[in-house]
Design a protein around this motif. Structure first.
Motif, PDB file in Angstrom:
ATOM      1  N   ALA A  41      89.910  -5.814  75.365  1.00  0.00           N
ATOM      2  CA  ALA A  41      89.746  -6.246  73.978  1.00  0.00           C
ATOM      3  C   ALA A  41      89.171  -7.583  73.907  1.00  0.00           C
ATOM      4  O   ALA A  41      89.829  -8.689  74.373  1.00  0.00           O
ATOM      5  CB  ALA A  41      91.128  -6.521  73.369  1.00  0.00           C
ATOM      6  N   ASP A  42      88.001  -7.435  73.493  1.00  0.00           N
ATOM      7  CA  ASP A  42      86.824  -8.733  73.467  1.00  0.00           C
ATOM      8  C   ASP A  42      86.604  -9.075  71.952  1.00  0.00           C
ATOM      9  O   ASP A  42      85.483  -9.798  72.009  1.00  0.00           O
ATOM     10  CB  ASP A  42      85.591  -8.192  74.424  1.00  0.00           C
ATOM     11  N   ARG A  43      87.058  -8.380  71.235  1.00  0.00           N
ATOM     12  CA  ARG A  43      86.618  -8.786  69.740  1.00  0.00           C
ATOM     13  C   ARG A  43      87.713  -8.527  68.691  1.00  0.00           C
ATOM     14  O   ARG A  43      88.722  -7.543  69.003  1.00  0.00           O
ATOM     15  CB  ARG A  43      85.412  -8.291  69.035  1.00  0.00           C
ATOM     16  N   TRP A  79      93.376  -8.869  71.623  1.00  0.00           N
ATOM     17  CA  TRP A  79      92.311 -10.019  72.133  1.00  0.00           C
ATOM     18  C   TRP A  79      93.029 -11.241  72.283  1.00  0.00           C
ATOM     19  O   TRP A  79      92.644 -12.124  73.147  1.00  0.00           O
ATOM     20  CB  TRP A  79      91.357 -10.113  71.038  1.00  0.00           C
ATOM     21  N   TYR A  84      94.438  -8.897  77.574  1.00  0.00           N
ATOM     22  CA  TYR A  84      93.316  -8.643  76.794  1.00  0.00           C
ATOM     23  C   TYR A  84      93.098  -7.246  76.989  1.00  0.00           C
ATOM     24  O   TYR A  84      91.700  -6.935  77.130  1.00  0.00           O
ATOM     25  CB  TYR A  84      92.284  -9.757  76.866  1.00  0.00           C
ATOM     26  N   ALA A 103      86.267 -12.607  70.601  1.00  0.00           N
ATOM     27  CA  ALA A 103      87.430 -13.042  71.033  1.00  0.00           C
ATOM     28  C   ALA A 103      87.428 -14.329  72.011  1.00  0.00           C
ATOM     29  O   ALA A 103      88.252 -15.309  71.752  1.00  0.00           O
ATOM     30  CB  ALA A 103      88.304 -11.974  71.811  1.00  0.00           C
TER      31      ALA A 103
END
Length: 151
Positions: A41-43, A79, A84, A103
């Motif tokens: 989860a990067d955004r 995020w 994450y 994120a």
């Protein structure tokens, strides 16, 4: 039941302005997968227009839609919490216009400014709590002998 915890109601103006300065406008056609369960989860997004369905993988079946999000709602909270990793999947169920946030950049700002970090944590935590309650009510409606008992 949709989330009533919008950015405007959750963050003081100075924190909202700071967060929105990081926003990038994006668009997704219907059917676009924004993220997949168990992936990094990067955004995250705030929906401007359109709808996004949150879904859960069910082995041997189609993904089960857990909730549908719309205007001004936060898409993605994974995020914010280690490790994450997305807890659900997300798909545009209509054309979507949204604000997208990186994120790592937001988490770094949260670390650098305690007041900003607390405001973001309270906002995201409130969204998670609201969605957990909504899921509980849906489960009661599905499986309890007399429904949820909403008064």
């Amino acid at each position: 039941m949709t989330s009533t915890i919008t950015l405007a109601s959750a963050l003081p103006a100075e924190h909202r302005t700071r967060l929105m300065s990081l926003a990038r406008e994006v668009s997704f056609p219907i059917g676009t997968r924004l993220f997949e369960e168990h992936r990094h989860a990067d955004r995250f997004w705030i929906i401007r227009t359109g709808t996004v369905a949150l879904d859960l993988h069910v082995p041997g079946r189609r993904a089960a839609v857990i909730e549908t999000l719309g205007h001004n709602e936060l898409v993605g909270w994974s995020w914010h919490f280690p490790p994450y990793t997305w807890q659900l999947g997300g798909e545009a169920t209509s054309p979507v216009r949204a604000y997208e946030f990186d994120a790592e950049t937001v988490r770094r700002l949260c670390d650098e400014d305690a007041a900003f970090g607390r405001a973001i944590a309270v906002w995201v935590g409130g969204v998670v709590a609201h969605r957990l309650h909504a899921a509980r009510v849906r489960l009661l409606d599905l499986y309890a002998p007399y429904g949820s008992g909403v008064r």
